[in-house]
Motif scaffolding. Structure first.
Motif, short mmCIF file in Angstrom:
data_model
loop_
_atom_site.label_atom_id
_atom_site.label_comp_id
_atom_site.label_asym_id
_atom_site.label_seq_id
_atom_site.Cartn_x
_atom_site.Cartn_y
_atom_site.Cartn_z
N MET A 191 0.28 4.66 3.20
CA MET A 191 -0.78 5.29 2.44
C MET A 191 -0.78 6.81 2.62
SD MET A 191 -4.01 2.67 2.50
CE MET A 191 -4.49 3.22 0.85
N ILE A 212 -5.54 7.66 -0.07
CA ILE A 212 -6.79 7.26 0.55
C ILE A 212 -7.52 8.49 1.07
CG2 ILE A 212 -5.61 6.81 2.77
CD1 ILE A 212 -7.77 4.65 3.31
N LEU A 227 0.81 -1.22 0.00
CA LEU A 227 0.00 0.00 0.00
C LEU A 227 0.85 1.27 0.00
CD1 LEU A 227 -2.77 -1.03 2.56
CD2 LEU A 227 -2.92 -1.02 0.06
N ALA A 242 1.44 2.02 6.95
CA ALA A 242 1.53 1.13 5.78
C ALA A 242 1.95 1.89 4.53
CB ALA A 242 0.18 0.46 5.54
N LEU A 259 -2.84 3.18 8.71
CA LEU A 259 -2.65 3.15 7.26
C LEU A 259 -1.51 4.06 6.83
CD1 LEU A 259 -6.26 2.77 5.82
CD2 LEU A 259 -4.55 1.05 6.39
N GLN A 260 -1.23 5.09 7.61
CA GLN A 260 -0.03 5.89 7.32
C GLN A 260 1.22 5.04 7.52
OE1 GLN A 260 1.04 9.04 10.08
NE2 GLN A 260 1.57 10.40 8.38
N ILE A 266 -6.76 -3.47 2.73
CA ILE A 266 -6.98 -2.41 3.70
C ILE A 266 -7.24 -3.00 5.09
CG2 ILE A 266 -8.54 -0.55 4.38
CD1 ILE A 266 -6.71 0.29 2.15
N ALA A 291 -3.96 -4.06 6.72
CA ALA A 291 -3.14 -2.93 7.16
C ALA A 291 -3.72 -2.25 8.39
CB ALA A 291 -2.98 -1.93 6.02
N MET A 292 -5.05 -2.16 8.46
CA MET A 292 -5.66 -1.53 9.63
C MET A 292 -5.46 -2.36 10.89
SD MET A 292 -8.86 0.82 8.78
CE MET A 292 -10.17 -0.34 8.55
#
Length: 456
Positions: free
Chosen positions: A118, A77, A72, A116, A113-114, A230, A233-234
């Protein structure tokens, strides 16, 4: 290619970025430009240009040095405007929070997610305080459904901007919340995929609530595979652990009560055609009543709804102060209904809920459940803006099917299965009992092409 990044799946865009065919900075610049130039400026309520470019530059440098954070890294996003973003007020679709103190840190899932890799691109519009399944917002405008070919139609809510942003090809994924259907409804109306996780699967820190006993999260995206990425990753996983199952081994229950009541002919036809395709692919179906569905509706008629009771508790001071005059009058009207719900009534709903969750879990066993995400396609916007009684009636019908899953704490995936009236998308909702998300996602991975009609 540069104007197509937002219209790609995560897998497509990840392949380009990881192979260094395109640079995250170029992707981000293109997405920001597309958002700025788009004809519908009500989809986003804020765009994080400076932050997005900083994050993209960091991603680009990692990739240059061979230190990618994973699949990712470098992908944009969008976030529904009730996720805290450091340095800005979390408005939750309302004018009354526009001048609230800025968040001192990102919501926990934004940070996940950052990490990861994104890129946080902006905040998307929503129904005020997330209290509507239609997506209409009188303060920041109502995003028009990108699938509509004539007069504007609603995008669905409350994650209205999230659904429209993905459907319009502005971003590959947007994060929503789902208390009564707010991920699965806009996914169905806009012809994209929406995954509602089991409540509690992800941390809710920094997410503005509607009803804490029902609130859940999930992405709106282009494919089930995107949702799987997603989800992983979350939860802090570097590699997704869900794989496609065997479609021919699936056992699926189709309820015969409630969910088809008043359904449009086109919706039923699209759903049943998808069922026929799944049957040819080897899935087995059992049609049966789920008595809990009728009992849930009876509970609501007798005592009121959990969401209304909890929303009133959250906003009760706001409703008796000057802020009420600055709110959407329909949200005020619906929220004030919570004042009529007694404490014994609220407790009775909670006790019945625990019992019904256990009863339905035993009834289903290892089987999944399938029915139309919404009983109708996205209706025209103008009549709903003009008529409060129509708004209430359509909102109730729009939420009916999906809210059953929230009450029972199911997880669910809405997948496009065809079109109905006016060529508008229809969603096929596949659901599973609480904490069976991996089973659900595996089944959805194996059946998505069949449900869509891409299966030959």
């Amino acid at each position: 290619m540069s104007d197509m990044f937002g219209a790609m799946s995560l897998a497509q865009l990840s392949t380009l970025i990881q192979n260094r065919v395109v640079d995250p900075v170029a992707v981000t610049e293109s997405v920001l430009e597309a958002i700025g130039n788009h004809h519908d400026q009500s989809i986003f309520t804020a765009v994080f240009g400076d932050r997005a470019l900083r994050e993209a530059a960091a991603s680009s440098e990692r990739l240059r040095q061979g230190r990618s954070l994973g699949i990712l890294d470098g992908i944009p996003i969008a976030w529904k405007d009730l996720f805290d973003i450091a340095g800005r007020a979390t408005r939750a679709g309302s004018k009354v929070l526009a001048d609230a103190a800025p968040a001192d840190k990102d919501a926990t899932v934004v940070t996940a997610l950052q990490r990861a890799g994104m890129i946080a691109i902006g905040s998307t519009n929503m129904s005020e305080f997330a209290f509507s399944g239609l997506g209409i917002n009188p303060h920041y405008g109502t995003p028009s459904n990108p699938a509509a070919k004539g007069a504007p139609r609603i995008p669905g809510g409350s994650s209205s901007g999230a659904g429209a942003a993905v459907a319009a090809g502005l971003v590959p994924v947007a994060m929503g919340t789902d208390t009564g259907g707010s991920v699965r409804i806009p996914a169905a109306f806009n012809g994209i995929v929406g995954y509602k996780a089991t409540r509690g699967r992800y941390p809710m820190d920094g997410v503005f609530p509607l009803a804490r006993s029902l609130d859940s999260l999930g992405p709106l995206c282009r494919s089930v595979q995107d949702a799987v990425w997603i989800d992983a990753a979350m939860r802090g996983l570097s590699v997704p652990q869900v794989a496609a199952g065997d479609a021919s081994a699936l056992e699926i229950v189709i309820p015969t009560n409630v969910v088809f009541d008043g359904a449009e002919a086109g919706v039923i036809d699209a759903f049943e055609t998808a069922v026929e395709r799944l049957t040819r692919a080897g899935a087995s179906f059992a049609r049966m009543a789920i008595p809990a569905f009728d009992e849930i509706l009876a509970l609501m008629a007798k005592h009121g709804t959990l969401v209304t009771a909890e929303a009133f508790a959250l906003h009760r001071e706001r409703l008796v102060g000057p802020e009420a005059a600055e709110m959407d009058h329909r949200v005020v009207m619906r929220t004030r209904l919570g004042e009529k719900i007694s404490m014994p009534g609220y407790v009775a709903i909670l006790e019945a809920r625990d019992r019904l969750v256990n009863e339905v879990t035993r009834l289903l066993g290892d089987r999944l459940v399938a029915f139309p995400s919404v009983a109708h396609v996205a209706p025209l916007l103008a009549p709903l803006e003009a008529d409060d009684d129509l708004f209430v009636a359509v909102n109730g019908k729009t939420l009916r099917n999906t809210m059953l899953g929230n009450f029972l704490n199911w997880c669910g995936v809405s997948v496009p299965c065809g079109t109905g009236e006016a060529g508008m998308p229809v969603g096929f909702l596949l659901s599973a009992p609480a904490r069976k998300d991996e089973t659900l996602l595996s089944a959805a991975l194996s059946t998505e092409a069949v449900i869509r009609g891409d299966f030959v």
